[in-house]
Design a protein around this motif. Sequence first.
Motif, short mmCIF file in Angstrom:
data_model
loop_
_atom_site.label_atom_id
_atom_site.label_comp_id
_atom_site.label_asym_id
_atom_site.label_seq_id
_atom_site.Cartn_x
_atom_site.Cartn_y
_atom_site.Cartn_z
N LYS A 214 0.84 -1.20 0.00
CA LYS A 214 0.00 0.00 0.00
C LYS A 214 0.88 1.25 0.00
O LYS A 214 1.45 1.61 1.01
CB LYS A 214 -0.92 0.01 1.22
CG LYS A 214 -1.83 1.23 1.26
CD LYS A 214 -2.59 1.34 2.56
CE LYS A 214 -3.44 2.61 2.60
NZ LYS A 214 -4.13 2.78 3.89
N GLU A 215 0.96 1.91 -1.15
CA GLU A 215 1.75 3.13 -1.23
C GLU A 215 0.90 4.34 -0.87
O GLU A 215 -0.26 4.44 -1.27
CB GLU A 215 2.32 3.34 -2.64
CG GLU A 215 3.17 4.59 -2.75
CD GLU A 215 3.63 4.88 -4.16
OE1 GLU A 215 4.51 5.74 -4.33
OE2 GLU A 215 3.11 4.25 -5.09
N LEU A 216 1.48 5.26 -0.12
CA LEU A 216 0.82 6.52 0.19
C LEU A 216 1.29 7.60 -0.79
O LEU A 216 2.45 7.59 -1.20
CB LEU A 216 1.15 6.95 1.62
CG LEU A 216 0.60 6.06 2.74
CD1 LEU A 216 1.15 6.53 4.09
CD2 LEU A 216 -0.92 6.07 2.76
N PRO A 217 0.42 8.53 -1.15
CA PRO A 217 0.80 9.60 -2.10
C PRO A 217 1.60 10.71 -1.44
O PRO A 217 1.29 11.89 -1.57
CB PRO A 217 -0.56 10.09 -2.61
CG PRO A 217 -1.48 9.90 -1.45
CD PRO A 217 -1.02 8.62 -0.77
N ILE A 218 2.65 10.31 -0.72
CA ILE A 218 3.51 11.27 -0.03
C ILE A 218 4.91 11.16 -0.64
O ILE A 218 5.48 10.06 -0.68
CB ILE A 218 3.57 10.98 1.48
CG1 ILE A 218 2.18 11.13 2.11
CG2 ILE A 218 4.57 11.89 2.17
CD1 ILE A 218 2.13 10.72 3.57
N PRO A 219 5.49 12.27 -1.13
CA PRO A 219 6.85 12.20 -1.70
C PRO A 219 7.84 11.63 -0.69
O PRO A 219 7.92 12.09 0.45
CB PRO A 219 7.16 13.67 -2.02
CG PRO A 219 5.82 14.33 -2.15
CD PRO A 219 4.93 13.64 -1.17
N THR A 220 8.57 10.62 -1.12
CA THR A 220 9.47 9.90 -0.22
C THR A 220 10.84 9.74 -0.86
O THR A 220 10.95 9.24 -1.99
CB THR A 220 8.91 8.50 0.11
OG1 THR A 220 7.60 8.65 0.67
CG2 THR A 220 9.80 7.77 1.10
N LEU A 221 11.88 10.16 -0.16
CA LEU A 221 13.25 10.01 -0.63
C LEU A 221 13.99 9.03 0.27
O LEU A 221 14.07 9.22 1.48
CB LEU A 221 13.97 11.37 -0.61
CG LEU A 221 15.46 11.35 -0.95
CD1 LEU A 221 15.69 10.89 -2.38
CD2 LEU A 221 16.10 12.72 -0.71
N TYR A 222 14.52 7.98 -0.35
CA TYR A 222 15.37 7.03 0.36
C TYR A 222 16.82 7.42 0.12
O TYR A 222 17.26 7.56 -1.02
CB TYR A 222 15.13 5.61 -0.14
CG TYR A 222 13.78 5.03 0.23
CD1 TYR A 222 13.61 4.33 1.42
CD2 TYR A 222 12.68 5.18 -0.61
CE1 TYR A 222 12.37 3.80 1.77
CE2 TYR A 222 11.44 4.66 -0.27
CZ TYR A 222 11.30 3.97 0.92
OH TYR A 222 10.08 3.44 1.26
N LEU A 223 17.57 7.58 1.21
CA LEU A 223 19.01 7.85 1.13
C LEU A 223 19.72 6.65 1.73
O LEU A 223 19.59 6.37 2.93
CB LEU A 223 19.35 9.13 1.90
CG LEU A 223 18.73 10.42 1.35
CD1 LEU A 223 19.09 11.61 2.24
CD2 LEU A 223 19.19 10.69 -0.07
N MET A 224 20.48 5.94 0.90
CA MET A 224 21.06 4.66 1.32
C MET A 224 22.54 4.60 0.98
O MET A 224 22.98 5.11 -0.07
CB MET A 224 20.35 3.50 0.63
CG MET A 224 18.85 3.43 0.84
SD MET A 224 18.37 3.06 2.55
CE MET A 224 19.01 1.38 2.73
N GLY A 225 23.31 3.97 1.84
CA GLY A 225 24.71 3.70 1.54
C GLY A 225 24.82 2.47 0.65
O GLY A 225 24.12 1.47 0.86
N GLY A 226 25.69 2.54 -0.35
CA GLY A 226 25.88 1.39 -1.23
C GLY A 226 26.38 0.16 -0.51
O GLY A 226 26.18 -0.97 -0.97
N ASN A 227 27.04 0.35 0.65
CA ASN A 227 27.55 -0.78 1.43
C ASN A 227 26.58 -1.24 2.52
O ASN A 227 26.95 -2.06 3.36
CB ASN A 227 28.89 -0.42 2.08
CG ASN A 227 29.97 -0.15 1.06
OD1 ASN A 227 29.91 -0.64 -0.07
ND2 ASN A 227 30.98 0.63 1.43
#
Length: 280
Positions: A214-227
């Motif tokens: 269930k996706e919400l219509p809220i802008p979401t940014l994932y910031l992840m380390g490649g490791n």
Amino acid sequence: MLYCPQKIKMSRYMSDTLLFHKTYRHPTSKDWVVFVHGAGGSSSIWFKQIKAYKQHFNLLLLDLRGHGRSNNMFQDMIKNPYTFKSVTTDIVQVLNHLKIQSAHFVGISLGTIIIRNLAELAPERVKTMVLGGAVTRLNTRSQLLVTAGNMCKHFIPYMWLYKLFAYIVMPQKTQKESRLMFVNDAKKLCQNEFKRWFKLAADVNPIMKYFKEKELPIPTLYLMGGNDYMFIKPVKEMVNKHKHSYLTEFEDCGHVCNVERPDEFNHHSIEFIQRHTLAA
């Protein structure tokens, strides 16, 4: 809009019924950013974000129940297990106390699940979500760790377990600072508090399976380390499935990317929030 340093107002608040929290008020901005730390940490994890963020927004930093300067609160709940709903409701109470109707939310590690749960319970309170080192599913290795820890938590000192988990999640030399921060903050938890949060970790997969579907219509940014080998693959799957989600990956970076790569974290997250504030 940039700030005038002498006009920034910082305040702290403690009570028997509210989470410990502190605010930085911008002289002109009406936008709030709320920072949510992970399990075993505290609001101190955001020390590399405050200077950059307070130039643009009002800031709210808080310590989750049992953590940091909220570690002596909720004594009436000491015999009750924690749920994601109860931990999330603590944050809503602080928002109500400060009369913050809606805000942008920035989280790290397990704090990202709490933010996503808040967006589920009260979507009108969440403008955007920035989820760093996001936990969207426990893979087989992490599930085995949780199971083994659950079996041993009653007779092995919790700090032994916590140091082991911190090393497994953040094994690289470049992650030493992040490991030490979390271990030092975890020392403020008592054994029973650790057990309650540890039990909460076992509920991650069921709740995140629902969130994935269930996706919400809220802008979401994932910031992840490649490791961030334990968590980045499920995040990529989530982003591919959801049209309102975006991923920025930092090379040679681990789980706690706001500490390891603060400049990049601040740049991408602030730009994301500003872009969606202007578009609103």
